[in-house]
Enzyme design. Structure first.
Site, PDB file in Angstrom:
ATOM      1  N   SER A  72       0.852  -1.187   0.000  1.00  0.00           N
ATOM      2  CA  SER A  72       0.000   0.000   0.000  1.00  0.00           C
ATOM      3  C   SER A  72       0.894   1.245   0.000  1.00  0.00           C
ATOM      4  CB  SER A  72      -0.946  -0.035   1.197  1.00  0.00           C
ATOM      5  OG  SER A  72      -1.994   0.894   1.038  1.00  0.00           O
ATOM      6  N   HIS A  90      -7.332  -5.647  -1.446  1.00  0.00           N
ATOM      7  CA  HIS A  90      -6.200  -4.926  -0.870  1.00  0.00           C
ATOM      8  C   HIS A  90      -5.675  -5.577   0.404  1.00  0.00           C
ATOM      9  CE1 HIS A  90      -3.729  -1.321  -0.743  1.00  0.00           C
ATOM     10  NE2 HIS A  90      -4.053  -1.101   0.515  1.00  0.00           N
TER      11      HIS A  90
END
Length: 617
Positions: free
Chosen positions: A477, A590
């Protein structure tokens, strides 16, 4: 002494969602089901400080304590399409009994509004589903972890156990975010929206009729509670520090109760926390809350306009509750996995023992100070010998408004067991040190990059046993963004593994589920007014400089950092004949490293580990 292995992940227990009421203490236990490539979630109770199983079906992750004799939970044990059943489970033994069935999937029970009426919540699609195509006409049209959300809304219902009547409280395009029951009424935050969702939601009350309690205007309500029948809002104005600004405590009229500069909640990163928990809880005339301080969690209380430290803990507090004056919490201690604890007379007592690490090498984090009052840690390799040379891995956290702590992190412990130094730190942009430290808007790739390089220099200076030519870097991320940035600005690392990353802030701003507001907020730029600034902060701009062999990890349902971000960097490197590889996970989002399917999590860690082994050993 045994090593930590990648497959050990399959044996870990992940706890959360602890609730205490009427002498009943119940929590959720999640564990990988290797055969089904899924997770089993079971309910457990605590009696006389012993942990017992309540369910064994493997699908119960939410529940409501009805009284001292029973709990309620929703599920679909009969696998009926588009259906949810409400079950009652006796705490005195026996099987769960279905007491209602609803022709709506995914319902959850919030609790009783009165003696015979329950409040429930579910997410519904406003239009008929299509089998082979989707229509997007609003933003966000998808959300990470939820998939396509276009024309989906969360709605509240009431259900009368006597009359069997199900009543819809919120309808149409109204979307509910957070709901709680107080004094026979249902309070909830939400908004009626079409085309574009707002960041600001009002607070409403339902007691047979709907009324507006608080108009948020330009303020976002993170959560709310009632203390001594008075409403307390945990909210942020975003005026000075943008979207990541820590919330403050306000009354119903948005008068400031107390100016709190830290976050509310647990932002300590780990890959060993699967089940959600609570950040706040009301007891007597006080609001108790968890906050992240530097690298750990503390418990505080807000009472009579003042905040007081209740309990300081060196690790994490995933969820907590009280029975009388005894604190119970689920969390992780230093270099440890989650356990259930109680605090009595100032003494911490461990009640669970599922996650045992006997005769296993678990590296203790060694603190390293660097820069101007910055802190990082080093894990020493298994069987460490000061006369030998070792490879090393720099691991960068996501966020950037999260922190690394000193709790057990599986991937790092695996690498330490395999003979690597592993080092990690909390630079500017991290949580736990107030708003000013957190605020790196418009500075991505500047102060944060400089501090990571300072940290790497300090670690290499402190431990000459590290072979400086055998150091790798990885992160996910924001850590993936920073990995992409690093390889475009230095070739000091022998290899890199960029995970769920950002490569191009212009494309990110128009493809991420949070892109339209997050990119503008964090980079202080938009694609239409000053695209040059977005491009300046984009690692793709500097991809022509890359010489580092790089592995990219991505998931095709990652809507936070969409697949196109990783593909842009991959193509840029391959186009220059730089060694690069992408491992793409289908059906993951994610949160692959934290909540992905067990076999995918193992493959991800094997990919990264093999890449490091290939280039560093």
């Amino acid at each position: 002494m045994k090593s930590i292995e990648i497959n050990d992940l399959l044996s870990y227990h992940f706890y959360g969602n602890l609730k205490v009421k009427d002498g009943v203490k119940v929590f959720v236990d999640g564990v990988a089901a290797e055969k089904d490539n899924a997770y089993d979630y079971t309910l457990k109770c605590v009696k006389d400080d012993k942990v017992y199983d309540l369910t064994s079906y493997g699908k119960e992750s939410g529940f409501y304590i009805e009284n001292e004799n029973s709990i309620l939970f929703c599920g679909n044990r009969k696998n009926i399409e588009k259906s949810t059943s409400l079950y009652r489970l006796s705490l005195n033994g026996g099987e769960a009994k279905e007491i209602a069935r609803f022709d709506k999937p995914g319902m959850s029970v919030l609790g009783y509004l009165n003696e015979n009426t329950l409040a429930l919540m579910t997410k519904e699609k406003l239009v008929e589903e299509e089998s082979d195509y989707e229509v997007f006409d609003e933003i966000p049209f998808y959300m990470n972890g939820q998939g396509v959300t276009n024309k989906h809304r969360s709605h509240l219902y009431t259900y009368n156990l006597d009359t069997k009547e199900l009543v819809c409280v919120t309808k149409g395009t109204f979307d509910v975010s957070n709901a709680k029951i107080h004094d026979g009424a249902l309070y909830y935050t939400g908004q009626n929206w079409t085309r574009k969702q707002s960041l600001y939601e009002n607070l409403y009350k339902y007691d047979g009729e709907v009324s507006t309690v608080v108009e948020a205007k330009e303020r976002s309500i993170q959560s709310f509670d009632f203390v001594d029948d008075k409403l307390v809002l945990i909210a942020s104005t975003h005026e000075k520090y943008g979207l990541n600004e820590n919330p403050k405590f306000f009354d119903q009229d948005f008068n400031l109760i107390v100016d709190w500069q830290e976050c509310v909640g647990n932002s300590v990163g780990t890959d060993c926390a699967l089940v959600a928990g609570n950040a706040t809880l009301v007891k007597d005339q006080a609001l108790y809350f968890v906050s992240t301080i530097y690298d750990h969690n503390n418990l505080y209380k807000l009472e009579n306009g003042k905040i007081e430290l209740v309990f300081e803990w060196p690790g994490t507090i995933q969820t907590f509750a009280f029975e009388d004056d005894t604190l119970y919490f689920i969390g992780a201690d230093l270099a440890s996995l989650q356990q259930l604890y109680k605090v009595q007379d100032g003494k911490v007592i461990q009640l669970s023992d599922f996650n045992k690490m006997e005769d296993t090498y678990v590296a203790d984090p060694v603190e390293v100070s660097f820069g101007e009052d910055l802190t990082g840690w080093v894990l020493l390799p298994k069987d460490y010998d000061e006369t030998k040379k070792y490879p090393a891995i720099l691991d960068i956290h996501g966020g950037p408004k999260t922190v690394y702590g000193k709790v057990f992190y599986h991937e790092m412990q695996v690498w330490a067991s395999k003979g690597y130094f592993v080092f990690f730190c909390n630079i500017h942009g991290s949580d736990g040190r107030g708003n000013e430290f957190m605020d790196i808007r418009g500075k991505y790739g500047t102060i944060d990059y400089d501090e990571l390089m300072q940290f790497t220099d300090k670690v290499l200076e402190t431990y000459p046993q590290i072979d400086a030519s055998k150091v790798g870097v990885t992160g996910g991320s924001y850590g993936g963004f920073m990995t992409n940035w690093i390889i475009g600005h230095t070739d000091r690392f022998a290899c890199a593994a960029s995970q769920r990353s950002i490569a191009n802030w212009i494309s990110f701003s128009q493809t991420s589920d949070i892109g339209p507001y997050f990119a503008q907020d964090q980079q202080l730029a938009t694609y239409y007014e000053n695209p040059e600034k977005l491009w300046w902060h984009s690692p793709l701009k500097y991809a022509r400089n890359v010489k580092t062999p790089t592995l990219f990890i991505h998931s095709d349902e990652d809507y936070r950092c969409p697949l196109c971000e990783g593909l842009q960097m991959l193509n840029a490197l391959l186009d220059q004949n730089i060694e690069a590889r992408m491992c793409l996970f289908h059906g993951e989002n994610h949160d692959l490293s934290r909540t992905g399917l067990p076999q995918h999590r193992l493959r991800r860690l094997n990919e990264i580990t093999n890449w490091m082994e290939q280039h560093l050993k």
